[in-house]
Design a protein around this motif. Sequence first.
Motif, PDB file in Angstrom:
ATOM      1  N   PHE A  21       0.818  -1.202   0.000  1.00 20.95           N
ATOM      2  CA  PHE A  21       0.000   0.000   0.000  1.00 20.95           C
ATOM      3  C   PHE A  21       0.857   1.261   0.000  1.00 20.95           C
ATOM      4  O   PHE A  21       0.657   2.161  -0.815  1.00 20.95           O
ATOM      5  N   GLY A  51      -3.124   2.802  -8.448  1.00 18.43           N
ATOM      6  CA  GLY A  51      -4.324   3.165  -7.690  1.00 18.43           C
ATOM      7  C   GLY A  51      -5.145   1.946  -7.321  1.00 18.43           C
ATOM      8  O   GLY A  51      -5.645   1.828  -6.196  1.00 18.43           O
ATOM      9  N   LEU A  52      -5.277   1.012  -8.270  1.00 19.91           N
ATOM     10  CA  LEU A  52      -5.983  -0.238  -7.981  1.00 19.91           C
ATOM     11  C   LEU A  52      -5.239  -1.036  -6.915  1.00 19.91           C
ATOM     12  O   LEU A  52      -5.854  -1.592  -5.996  1.00 19.91           O
ATOM     13  N   LEU A  55      -5.899   0.475  -3.469  1.00 21.34           N
ATOM     14  CA  LEU A  55      -7.216   0.080  -2.938  1.00 21.34           C
ATOM     15  C   LEU A  55      -7.228  -1.376  -2.486  1.00 21.34           C
ATOM     16  O   LEU A  55      -7.742  -1.695  -1.401  1.00 21.34           O
ATOM     17  N   TRP A  56      -6.688  -2.269  -3.306  1.00 21.77           N
ATOM     18  CA  TRP A  56      -6.677  -3.698  -2.979  1.00 21.77           C
ATOM     19  C   TRP A  56      -5.859  -3.966  -1.714  1.00 21.77           C
ATOM     20  O   TRP A  56      -6.309  -4.653  -0.799  1.00 21.77           O
ATOM     21  N   PHE A  58      -4.899  -1.854   0.640  1.00 23.94           N
ATOM     22  CA  PHE A  58      -5.468  -1.214   1.828  1.00 23.94           C
ATOM     23  C   PHE A  58      -6.668  -2.013   2.344  1.00 23.94           C
ATOM     24  O   PHE A  58      -6.811  -2.214   3.554  1.00 23.94           O
ATOM     25  N   GLY A  59      -7.501  -2.485   1.436  1.00 23.98           N
ATOM     26  CA  GLY A  59      -8.648  -3.292   1.853  1.00 23.98           C
ATOM     27  C   GLY A  59      -8.230  -4.573   2.552  1.00 23.98           C
ATOM     28  O   GLY A  59      -8.782  -4.948   3.597  1.00 23.98           O
ATOM     29  N   THR A  90      -4.149  -7.884  -9.828  1.00 26.16           N
ATOM     30  CA  THR A  90      -3.432  -6.644  -9.536  1.00 26.16           C
ATOM     31  C   THR A  90      -1.941  -6.778  -9.832  1.00 26.16           C
ATOM     32  O   THR A  90      -1.305  -5.803 -10.243  1.00 26.16           O
TER      33      THR A  90
END
Length: 156
Positions: A21, A51-52, A55-56, A58-59, A90
């Motif tokens: 991240f 960016g993807l 998000l991945w 961090f989730g 990813t």
Amino acid sequence: MKELFGSPGKLSGLMLRLGQFSLAAASVGFMLSAHNFYNSTAFCYLIASMGLQVLWSFGLACLDLHALRTKRNLQNPVLVSLFVFGDWVTAFLSLSGASSAAGVTVLYARDLNTNYCKSQPDFSCSRFQISVALAFISWFLLAISCHTMLWLLAAL
């Protein structure tokens, strides 16, 4: 079952996701701070793919943190299958974004006859290079995660 480095719901998995991240976010930040990054499709694709990944990662870091706090086991076949699929998608997107941006960066820095980076003082070649390097390091951490998830799925 032996615990693998980077397994979901474990401290090593949380650290791996936080590394992914932070490096992907730093790559996006350096690219966005560079002047005229939007003139190259490869740089825009790098921002989209990183960016993807932000998000991945961090989730999944939030999910790992929740699992650690509640002492839940995230190692069931359905969840691990989802993690494998998401990590591999990813990873492919991140590697292709970093590789295409690296190609354009090398073109600007070394391959053009006039050495475009030196002839254009407002052009941010060093920021492009830092962003691409961070993207590759972030992809390397994601590759470790992909490898771990695949072995974990095979072991379940």
